[in-house]
Scaffold this active site. Structure first.
Site, PDB file in Angstrom:
ATOM      1  CB  SER A 211     -22.740 -10.541  36.838  1.00 36.68           C
ATOM      2  OG  SER A 211     -24.387  -9.418  36.993  1.00 36.68           O
TER       3      SER A 211
ATOM      4  CD  GLU B  47     -19.503  -5.797  25.523  1.00 38.15           C
ATOM      5  OE1 GLU B  47     -19.158  -5.032  25.059  1.00 38.15           O
ATOM      6  OE2 GLU B  47     -19.892  -5.428  26.639  1.00 38.15           O
TER       7      GLU B  47
ATOM      8  CD  GLN C 206     -27.969 -11.320  28.690  1.00 40.77           C
ATOM      9  OE1 GLN C 206     -27.642 -10.410  29.348  1.00 40.77           O
ATOM     10  NE2 GLN C 206     -29.006 -10.418  27.445  1.00 40.77           N
TER      11      GLN C 206
ATOM     12  CB  SER D  73      -2.224   3.347   2.875  1.00 40.34           C
ATOM     13  OG  SER D  73      -3.504   3.292   1.733  1.00 40.34           O
TER      14      SER D  73
ATOM     15  CG  HIS E  55      -6.473   1.276  -0.365  1.00 39.91           C
ATOM     16  ND1 HIS E  55      -6.206   1.686   0.551  1.00 39.91           N
ATOM     17  CD2 HIS E  55      -6.866  -0.183  -0.657  1.00 39.91           C
ATOM     18  CE1 HIS E  55      -5.927   0.728   1.206  1.00 39.91           C
ATOM     19  NE2 HIS E  55      -6.105  -0.670   0.568  1.00 39.91           N
TER      20      HIS E  55
ATOM     21  CG  HIS F 277      -1.832  -1.700   1.625  1.00 42.07           C
ATOM     22  ND1 HIS F 277      -1.358  -2.646   1.929  1.00 42.07           N
ATOM     23  CD2 HIS F 277      -3.305  -1.358   1.401  1.00 42.07           C
ATOM     24  CE1 HIS F 277      -2.441  -3.405   1.889  1.00 42.07           C
ATOM     25  NE2 HIS F 277      -3.298  -2.691   1.373  1.00 42.07           N
TER      26      HIS F 277
ATOM     27  CG  PHE G  27     -21.872  -9.557  26.540  1.00 38.15           C
ATOM     28  CD1 PHE G  27     -22.388  -9.473  27.976  1.00 38.15           C
ATOM     29  CD2 PHE G  27     -23.272 -10.277  25.908  1.00 38.15           C
ATOM     30  CE1 PHE G  27     -23.767  -9.326  28.574  1.00 38.15           C
ATOM     31  CE2 PHE G  27     -24.677  -9.994  26.394  1.00 38.15           C
ATOM     32  CZ  PHE G  27     -25.345  -9.804  27.559  1.00 38.15           C
TER      33      PHE G  27
END
Lengths: 626, 293
Positions: free
Chosen positions: A349, A370, A432, A41, A262, A38, A396
């Site tokens: 929890s 997260e 959950q 860039s 690119h 690249h 999660f």
């Protein structure tokens, strides 16, 4: 900080411009030699890189990994050639080595990895560098309390990633004034223009709204960049964003600011002419030397963290493994002062709140973000500065799979606790519930997957994780279960425990967490009917104790049943099948959750989804009949 | 039919859809989480048939969104390109090596891994008409078209692409590794060793019946070879599907650790999933059995 740092003299300014152009030439030559990469860039970032590496940053050039050094993260990792070019100008890489870019025998890969000493975290999957930079900055300000500063270079296209904005919010919330983010706003993405093109005022407004001290600069103006970096160092309690207006392919005639370039090397028939044009701008051969760092980061050790005393439970105690984790983690915090814990607003929890109560200055609340939490952990753990534990609901952690994946490429040692695994969490329902987390972590290279089934083994898992290289994942449960081991029991990675056995065992049953306890209940019930089964606790699903499982299977007529609070794919069942698939006469029945679950009580759900003691008993009897 | 992409349309080739149907193409820029959520929203109440594409590995960025899409009973179709080490020089950050595992663990998902252009086109048609989340894994390198354009393809139906009465081992590959397996079969013939080659077409659901039948005809010997990590992919799918059947042995070839930059064919060789690795595995399995006999 010296006065001339903000306004270097004319010779220095020209030298910095010359370095920028040399960086361009190196990037163009290297990508030509590789026939991929690249260069455009790289060209937009040349002045930024020059000023950072040869004016602003303070580091030991012969010891890139030194903890006192300023840190640099190339979040726009596809500009790797210019990072390598900078280190070649510093003197750490031979110029001719740059031409081996992307070759199989060369560590100068297509995107930076820590096979190179000057790369702390691998980049290339966009939007993750700033979170890691936040972790480094947080560590520098609050744990090391040292002078080093952290610099992160981002692309504008990558700023579409939500993770960038999670990081921006985190940094201002925690007042990370030792952090500078530079946005290389070159207007052009991969397959078209970026959403904001050159509307740098919008970037500025957004960064200011996120609580950052923000400067707008011409990204090709060396003097303006020097000034901005100097000013950033004077600002207290706020991180600084530098919005640099640049042009993709800067310096390359007819390609600068043009679309469709690119990821394309310069055409071979044009490259010599292009290099000649850039070279003609270079006025001197003056070598600049990076400034040495302030040497004030503390000496620390994160090795050989020992259990200060044995776990404090008795066989028969009832306690959830998630709570045992919380207690074990707080205990670990006393054993080593560099243990830190990150949480995503679930500390009550996951029970990481216990650590927060005992070691509040080593607990980082990351709120409901997260992706950023994982990146921050990665940053905190670089250069061996901390032993990091990330805790949230196992479900999660799927939010951060890309960050976890990149963590493996970054060769990180961070640890994860995922609580509330499986249908056994009960009434909160499927959103959950983690039913794919074992598959996810098993597919991560060099990741150890612990699935402890009681409080004692959970505590041992925490200590083992703290001392084990590579990522570790500990899967904990929401419901209370009985303690089944004594405090003196020895636990090792890759070592299963045979917890029920006799000479008459008809089937080997492998369970973990809640299903291990279901298997024990099934074993009790079956023994009353004169049927004995062997029960194995794998302790770690990866690596799996294949030898033990195979020998138990052979001792029980080749009959194995696996039972897991997880989907069928990628979990314990498939791990066991893979381990025994070289043995023609071992048969495995896999009990697992086979569809999206629903709400109910834990025991109702275990039964409805086929993984309760009743189902294990039925499977055993089914095996005996056939 | 609408298409979404995350600033990779020139690499995933969704740009071809954009050219012909520009009003039905949504550029989502570099934000995969949002792209998947937008796709789910577009598909709700059956207002659209949705295809969203990016590099296979960047779907890991949206795993929670994909997980929730299954709980939402969504019918979105996702195409992940640039799978495996065979992408070459860009290196591991761009390589899909865990995507088969990711999508297999999604309830009611279908995982297509077509090995040529004809199979890919059929996969797209099948996905458009199929409930649940569909994933199509595509490759970067060019490879030969091996099926006739009239070939019939069905979900859960494997194809036996190479077969003789003297086959000693069944080899299962997909995408680039199917072509490596076909090349291996050709070369092994010179040593008078014959192998059966199977293209699974869909990894989920897996055509375990066809695989078992052919395995039985090749003395229970199966070799799987995939441009993917060992966990949760083709090898584990096959092992798990057949583990209730006596006399079946499965050896799995896969990418065993974090890869690096290099040429595609060099990487296939370095990570033991190329034609030569297959040949070596076949010979080893055959001689091991001979010794056992």
């Amino acid at each position: 900080v010296m006065a001339d740092d903000s306004t270097p003299d004319a010779n220095t300014v020209q030298a910095l411009r010359d370095v920028a152009n040399r960086l361009r030439i190196h990037s163009i030559r290297a990508t030509c030699a590789a026939s991929s990469g690249h260069p455009t860039s790289c060209c937009s970032a040349a002045e930024i890189m020059s000023v950072l590496f040869f004016h602003t940053m303070r580091y030991k050039r012969t010891d890139p990994e030194h903890p006192d050094n300023d840190r640099f993260i190339l979040s726009k990792g596809h500009a790797a050639p210019i990072l390598y070019a900078a280190w070649a100008e510093v003197g750490n890489i031979g110029e001719s080595d740059l031409l081996s870019l992307r070759k199989i025998h060369c560590d100068l890969e297509g995107h930076p990895t820590p096979r190179l000493p000057f790369v702390d975290v691998a980049t290339g999957s966009l939007g993750q560098g700033l979170g890691a930079a936040c972790g480094m900055a947080y560590t520098g300000k609050y744990f090391d309390k040292a002078s080093y500063r952290v610099f992160c270079l981002l692309g504008d296209g990558e700023s579409s990633e939500g993770s960038v904005w999670e990081a921006l919010a985190f940094a201002s919330h925690y007042g990370l004034d030792n952090l500078v983010a530079v946005f290389d706003v070159n207007r052009l993405g991969q397959s078209g223009v970026t959403p904001l093109e050159h509307c740098t005022d919008i970037y500025q407004n957004r960064c200011e709204a996120f609580g950052w001290n923000t400067y707008l600069v011409d990204g090709h103006d060396v003097e303006a960049l020097c000034q901005a970096f100097w000013q950033a160092a004077q600002v207290k309690n706020k991180p600084t964003a530098i919005i640099a207006k640049t042009f993709k392919g800067r310096g390359i005639p007819n390609i600068e600011n043009a679309e469709h370039w690119h990821g394309k090397p310069m055409p071979k028939e044009r490259v010599d002419a292009i290099i000649k044009v850039i070279e003609s701008q270079i006025q001197s051969n003056r070598n600049l030397t990076p400034k040495p760092p302030v040497e004030d980061s503390p000496q620390i050790s994160i090795r050989n963290v020992k259990m200060t005393c044995l776990p404090d439970y008795v066989v028969g105690d009832r306690i959830a493994t998630r709570k045992a984790y919380g207690l074990a983690l707080a205990k670990l915090g006393h054993a080593n002062e560099r243990v830190i814990v990150l949480a995503g607003d679930t500390k009550n929890s996951t029970f990481s709140e216990i650590f927060n109560e005992e070691h509040p200055d080593r607990f980082i609340e990351c709120f409901t973000g997260e992706q950023n939490m994982v990146s921050v952990a990665l940053g905190c753990a670089t250069r061996g500065r901390t032993i990091a534990f990330v805790s949230t609901f196992a479900a999660f952690l799927t939010r951060a799979f890309d960050q976890i994946r990149m963590g493996a490429i970054s060769q990180t040692n961070i640890n994860f606790i995922g609580s509330h695994c499986g249908v056994s969490i009960g009434e909160d329902g499927p959103s959950q519930v983690a039913l794919e987390d074992l598959a996810m972590f098993r597919s991560i290279p060099n990741c150890t997957v612990f699935y402890p089934s009681d409080a004692i083994s959970t505590e041992y898992a925490v200590y083992l994780a703290a001392n084990t290289k590579g990522m570790c994942f500990i899967r904990t449960s929401q419901t209370e279960t009985a303690v089944i081991y004594t405090p003196q029991e020895n636990f090792e990675i890759g070592q299963a425990k045979v917890i029920r056995q006799s000479v008459n065992d008809k089937v080997t049953v492998i369970g973990a967490g809640v299903t291990l306890h279901e298997a024990l209940a099934a074993a009790d019930s079956l023994s009353q009917q004169g049927i004995s089964i062997r029960v194995i606790d794998p302790f770690t699903i990866k690596p799996l104790d294949a030898a033990n499982i195979i020998s138990s299977a052979k001792a029980t007529g080749g009959q194995v049943i696996t039972v897991e609070d997880h989907y069928r794919e990628g979990g314990i069942g498939e791990a066991v099948c893979a381990a025994v698939s070289g043995e023609p006469d071992i048969l495995v029945q896999q009990l697992a959750v086979s569809e999206v679950p629903q709400c109910g009580t834990p025991s109702e759900l275990l039964d409805k989804f086929g993984i309760s003691a009743r189902h294990i008993i039925a499977a055993v009897k089914n095996t005996l009949m056939s | 039919v609408v298409a979404l992409d995350g600033d990779t349309k020139n690499s995933t080739f969704s740009e071809l859809f954009k050219k012909e149907h520009p009003s039905r193409f949504i550029e989502c820029y570099i934000a995969e989480q949002n792209m998947v959520s937008v796709a789910v929203g577009c598909a709700s109440r059956d207002r659209n048939i949705v295809f969203a594409s990016t590099f296979a590995t960047f779907f890991t960025r949206a795993y929670d969104q994909i997980r929730m899409a299954a709980i939402s009973e969504s019918n979105i179709n996702l195409c992940g390109s640039h799978c495996g080490v065979s992408i070459g020089e860009d290196g591991p950050s761009q390589m899909g090596l865990e995507d088969i595992s990711l999508f297999r663990a999604i309830p009611n998902s279908t995982v297509f891994y077509p090995s040529d252009a004809v199979a890919t086109e059929k996969a797209v048609e099948l996905a458009a008409n199929r409930k649940g989340i569909c994933f199509i894994r595509t490759s970067r390198p060019e490879n030969a078209v091996i099926y006739d354009s009239g070939e019939d393809f069905q979900v859960g139906q494997a194809k036996v692409v190479s077969k003789s009465k003297d086959d000693q081992v069944t080899v299962i590959g997909a995408g680039v590794t199917l072509h490596e397996a076909i090349a291996a079969a050709e070369q092994l013939k010179k040593d008078k060793i014959f192998i059966r080659v199977i293209d699974p077409f869909t990894i989920k659901p897996l055509d375990s019946e066809t695989i078992l039948k052919n395995a039985r005809e090749t003395k229970g010997r199966i070799i799987t070879v995939e441009d993917h990590y060992p966990e949760g992919g083709i090898g584990e799918a096959v092992s798990a599907a057949l583990i209730g059947e006596p006399g079946i042995m499965v050896r799995r070839l896969a990418v065993s650790h974090v890869p690096r930059s290099g040429k595609p064919n060099e990487l296939l060789k370095l990570f033991g999933i190329d034609k030569d690795a297959i040949i070596q595995a076949v010979k080893s399995v055959v001689s091991k059995s001979r010794n056992a006999e």
